[in-house]
Design an enzyme around this catalytic site. Structure first.
Site, PDB file in Angstrom:
ATOM      1  N   LYS A   7       0.890  -1.165   0.000  1.00  0.00           N
ATOM      2  CA  LYS A   7       0.000   0.000   0.000  1.00  0.00           C
ATOM      3  C   LYS A   7       0.927   1.213   0.000  1.00  0.00           C
ATOM      4  CE  LYS A   7      -1.703   3.016   2.183  1.00  0.00           C
ATOM      5  NZ  LYS A   7      -1.420   4.434   1.849  1.00  0.00           N
TER       6      LYS A   7
ATOM      7  N   GLU B 159      10.201   1.915  10.367  1.00  0.00           N
ATOM      8  CA  GLU B 159      11.163   2.993  10.103  1.00  0.00           C
ATOM      9  C   GLU B 159      10.389   4.291  10.221  1.00  0.00           C
ATOM     10  OE1 GLU B 159      14.289   2.608   9.651  1.00  0.00           O
ATOM     11  OE2 GLU B 159      14.377   0.458   9.262  1.00  0.00           O
TER      12      GLU B 159
ATOM     13  N   CYS C 134      13.488  11.706   5.971  1.00  0.00           N
ATOM     14  CA  CYS C 134      13.531  11.257   7.361  1.00  0.00           C
ATOM     15  C   CYS C 134      14.891  11.576   7.968  1.00  0.00           C
ATOM     16  CB  CYS C 134      13.256   9.762   7.435  1.00  0.00           C
ATOM     17  SG  CYS C 134      14.247   8.822   6.285  1.00  0.00           S
TER      18      CYS C 134
ATOM     19  N   GLU D 108       9.564  16.716  14.879  1.00  0.00           N
ATOM     20  CA  GLU D 108       9.861  16.600  13.450  1.00  0.00           C
ATOM     21  C   GLU D 108       8.960  17.556  12.666  1.00  0.00           C
ATOM     22  OE1 GLU D 108       8.747  12.950  11.281  1.00  0.00           O
ATOM     23  OE2 GLU D 108      10.769  12.980  10.433  1.00  0.00           O
TER      24      GLU D 108
END
Ligand code: NAD
Length: 498
Positions: free
Chosen positions: A177, A252, A286, A387
């Site tokens: 997906k 992750e 990331c 973040e």
């Protein structure tokens, strides 16, 4: 597949519409007038079909000798290479990064196809001597079954390849997906695999949104392995849901990556590294450099040079070869970045450059924001801890290496970290003490290669690593095999004890 504007789910080797008939549009984030494609807004029914196809394909695929599985990947690498330019354009159009960076995404997939393809002829296990005579023992890797993969939009080809190719060479089948904002690149990767000889049902694509298409995959009882890359918030939910069925899960997740600059660093080198680390991919990596932790003796000089360079970055549509920084991926991401800029100001940080949305000229029809630098940031501020996932750099001043390391480690995340110094002792201390899965010396926080393990510690991951020699671990189960050719019952730990 990529030339069609309507992308149907790819299930059992066929393109099929979602069972509900619902679709959604994706537009180019640099120019919303341009339609990238129409995708299936899938739900649990579509996921069930895809898992059934993957489950049916598993018994035959697991019996294909691993070197033969590897050969399919090696052929796919050649096809990816031949189509690199077209696939790069598709990737730029769907998620915004400039063409030269999109090319890097494809090259990563090519490298992974070669690396994982070669693994088909290795896939080492160990043999050890037995403590009993006339007995042999070994361990082998075995595939697990259907692997469910959920990917983000920021490296749409590379991340799909990091998951899919090791899983396939191990003999698993796949339902993926992809990120809803950038699914075309997954189709392109699978197109190459299919043309290279991948049998129907071995890889299946179901597009759509997280809660409606991703979650049913995580919860499906016939999917024993989940490989997820995305935000820590969603990763935690995926982990909780999968744990109920004791699934194997690799996560992750997010980062808040520090780049430390000591007072003996080569500032010309630092400047290039910071601009690339903080503003490459519009800060949507990331591993993006989001905290600059600088020795106070060089802060003023360095910041001045960063601001001067950042304000000259050419911003626009990534399809223009002159563009150095593209748009943010969508409106939500634009809103989030602008919110964090407001938070930084409210917290008392000094806005040294940027801070505003761009909506004129080349930026008139997309989600653009200026490269932004805050100084006077303290480690407790939200812009130093959370973040942001945009082109926003928080500069934190420190007095010493000890303080720099303490500040660097004082966040929830632990993906990538870097230090610029000419002092070898400082470099080695940083290498050992930085709480991160990846450390760079005299290079920015971005730039991982596929031959080394990739992943993070603390809230970034759950102990697994993608790529490198570790890449097979999530996708294979160890089996230890003992062969006793003595013709007698030999009892380990009993018959050989004097
Ligand atoms: P996201 O968490 O919003 O989405 C990631 C994927 O999860 C998407 O495919 C999404 O549809 C799906 N999803 C959302 N809700 C779900 C649910 N309830 N159940 C199952 N699936 C669900 O992240 P994003 O915005 O696509 O990507 C940005 C994030 O990814 C950042 O936090 C970034 O740091 C992280 N990231 C991490 C790495 C890494 O290797 N550590 C690499 C790239 C991106």
């Amino acid at each position: 597949m990529s030339t069609e504007r309507i992308f149907k789910n790819f299930i059992g080797g066929e393109f099929v519409a979602s069972r509900s008939g619902r679709t959604y549009e994706r537009r180019n984030p640099a120019d919303r007038r341009e339609l990238v494609g129409i995708f299936q807004d899938s739900n649990a029914d579509d996921v069930n079909d895809a898992v059934a196809a993957a489950k049916a394909a598993f018994p035959a695929w697991r019996r294909v000798p691993a070197p033969k599985r590897g050969e399919i990947l090696l052929r796919a690498a050649e096809l990816l290479q031949a189509r690199k330019e077209r696939y790069s354009r598709d990737l730029t159009r769907e998620m915004g990064k400039p063409l030269f960076e999109a090319g890097g995404d494809i090259v990563e997939a090519i490298g992974m196809a070669q690396y994982a393809g070669g693994e088909g002829r290795r896939m080492h296990g160990v043999t050890t001597p037995s403590e009993l005579p006339n007995k042999f023992q070994m361990s082998i890797r075995q595939p697990i079954g259907v692997v469910g993969m959920i990917t983000p939009w920021n490296f749409p080809m590379a991340i799909a390849s990091w998951k899919m190719l090791p899983a396939l060479v191990c003999g698993n089948t796949v339902v993926i997906k992809p990120g809803e904002d950038a699914s075309v690149s997954t189709y392109n990767l699978v197109e190459c695999l299919v043309e290279a000889g991948l049998p129907p049902g071995v890889v299946n694509i179901v597009t759509g949104f997280g809660p409606s298409a991703g979650q049913p995959l995580v919860e499906h009882p016939d999917v024993p392995v989940i490989s997820f890359t995305g935000s820590t918030e969603v990763g935690r939910l995926v982990y909780e849901l999968a744990a109920r069925q004791l699934k194997r899960v690799s996560l992750e997740m997010g980062g808040k990556n520090p780049l430390i600059v000591m007072d003996d660093a080569d500032l010309d080198l630092v400047l290039q590294g910071v601009i690339w680390g903080a503003f490459g991919t519009t800060g949507q990596r990331c591993t993006a450099t989001s905290r600059l932790i600088v020795h106070r003796r060089v802060t003023a000089t360095l910041v001045e040079r960063i601001v001067e360079r950042a304000t000259r970055l050419r911003i626009g549509n990534g399809l223009d070869p002159e563009t150095e920084m593209g748009p943010l991926v969508n409106e939500d991401q634009l809103r989030r970045v602008l919110e964090y800029i407001a938070i930084g100001k409210a917290e008392g940080a000094t806005l040294r450059c940027g801070g505003a949305q761009l909506s004129e000229g080349a930026c008139a029809h997309g989600f653009f924001v200026q490269p932004t630098v805050f100084t006077g940031v303290t480690p407790q501020m939200r812009i130093a801890r959370e973040e942001i996932f945009g082109p926003v750099l928080s500069v934190i001043e420190v007095e010493s290496l000890d303080e720099a390391l303490a500040v660097a480690n004082d966040v929830a995340y632990g993906l990538s970290a870097s230090i610029y110094t000419r002092d070898i002792n400082a470099a080695y201390r940083a290498m050992h003490e930085l709480e991160a899965g990846i450390v760079y010396i005299n290079a920015p926080t971005i730039g991982a290669e596929i031959h080394l393990p990739f992943g993070g510690v603390k809230a970034t991951g759950n102990g697994h690593r993608e790529a490198g020699p570790t890449m097979l671990d999530v996708f294979s189960e160890w089996k230890s095999v003992y062969v006793d050719y003595s013709g007698t019952l030999q009892r380990a730990q009993i018959d050989n004890v004097e």
